[in-house]
Design a protein around this motif. Structure first.
Motif, short mmCIF file in Angstrom:
data_model
loop_
_atom_site.label_atom_id
_atom_site.label_comp_id
_atom_site.label_asym_id
_atom_site.label_seq_id
_atom_site.Cartn_x
_atom_site.Cartn_y
_atom_site.Cartn_z
N GLU A 80 44.12 42.95 33.41
CA GLU A 80 43.30 44.09 33.00
C GLU A 80 41.87 43.70 32.65
O GLU A 80 40.92 44.38 33.02
CB GLU A 80 43.96 44.78 31.80
N TYR A 81 41.71 42.59 31.95
CA TYR A 81 40.39 42.23 31.44
C TYR A 81 39.53 41.52 32.48
O TYR A 81 38.37 41.20 32.21
CB TYR A 81 40.55 41.39 30.17
N ASN A 97 38.70 45.08 35.05
CA ASN A 97 37.70 46.02 34.53
C ASN A 97 36.28 45.46 34.62
O ASN A 97 35.33 46.13 34.20
CB ASN A 97 38.04 46.46 33.10
N GLN A 98 36.12 44.24 35.17
CA GLN A 98 34.79 43.64 35.29
C GLN A 98 34.42 43.27 36.74
O GLN A 98 33.29 43.52 37.17
CB GLN A 98 34.71 42.38 34.42
N LYS A 109 32.49 45.47 39.29
CA LYS A 109 31.08 45.68 39.02
C LYS A 109 30.20 44.71 39.80
O LYS A 109 29.00 44.93 39.96
CB LYS A 109 30.79 45.50 37.52
#
Length: 268
Positions: free
Chosen positions: A38-39, A42-43, A46
């Motif tokens: 997840e961490y 979520n990056q 981008k």
């Protein structure tokens, strides 16, 4: 976006597909699922990466057949996912048991459509000790995990989870992480534990011929740092990144260091 891919008759794997751009295929560890990333997911989108998280058979939202938990079969499942999605120039990332499966994929399928391999706290080249190989857990310790799984799985998962992180994680985070293991099928946890106990990837290492990065925590209590040194020695031209304050949960222990390091590697 989530969807299912049939990897063999009667067996479908759940795939979570986020972002657009260069494909990064994320393979989770034992006994959790794709949500562990997840961490990162979520990056990375981008920065132009398409993150494809796969729930291995028996885990997360994937089907739960009684059989098919060898490294060969699970590596074949990864091949089907890559081919079905028509992925090219894949950056393959595997954590713990997922790292072991990624290594078997690279060997068994001749690095098919993969241009880079990243191993995170990988359970390789062998997870357990054996003749001439005094590294990793004892086979009896894995047998004990299997017995605990078959008698009090929530307690086994809680105790195993306590070994994951070297840093202090919040009680809500620990509860969330514990829940990932509860989402798996009990028989799949036991069957893959047998694979972890018995499989040996030492012959596979020399068959990897793409840039390989080994991320490993010095404080890892599940896959000791000695395994990273062996992988680094066995995989030609591999690069070892040592995380001084990380345990097995390298993807979260030093998050402020891990994510930039992973991004730099993926861009290379």
């Amino acid at each position: 976006m989530g969807y299912y891919i049939q990897v063999e008759r009667g067996v479908k794997l759940y795939v979570e597909d986020v972002g657009a751009g260069m494909p990064v295929l994320l393979v989770h560890g034992w006994p959790i699922n794709h949500k562990m990333y997840e961490y990162q997911v979520n990056q990375l989108p981008k920065h132009g990466f398409r993150c494809i998280g796969v729930d291995l058979r028996g885990f997360g939202k994937s089907d739960r057949p009684w059989t098919g938990y060898s490294y060969n079969r699970m590596a074949d499942d990864i091949r089907v996912v890559i081919d079905t999605l028509g992925l090219e120039k894949v950056r393959l990332v595997g954590f713990s048991m997922g790292g072991a499966i990624a290594i078997r994929y690279m060997s068994r399928h001749h690095c098919h459509r993969v241009i880079q391999l990243t191993l995170l706290s990988a359970a390789a080249p062998a997870f357990t000790q054996r003749s001439g190989y005094p590294y990793g857990m004892k086979k009896e310790e894995v047998d004990s995990l299997i017995v605990q799984n078959d008698t009090d799985r929530p307690l086994m998962l809680e105790n195993f989870g306590k070994l994951f992180f070297a840093s202090q994680v919040s009680p809500p985070f620990r509860s969330w992480f514990h829940s990932l293991g509860l989402e798996a099928a009990s028989h799949a946890i036991a069957a893959t534990a047998v694979s972890l106990r018995d499989e040996d990837l030492r012959p596979d290492l020399g068959r990897i011929h793409v840039p390989t990065f080994i991320f490993h925590g010095l404080l890892d209590k599940i896959c000791p740092f000695s395994l990273a040194l062996l992988m680094n020695k066995g995989i030609a031209n591999s690069i070892l990144l040592r995380f001084e304050k990380s345990g097995h949960g390298i993807f979260y222990d030093q998050l402020d260091l891990f994510n930039p390091s992973l991004l730099k590697v993926l861009r290379s």
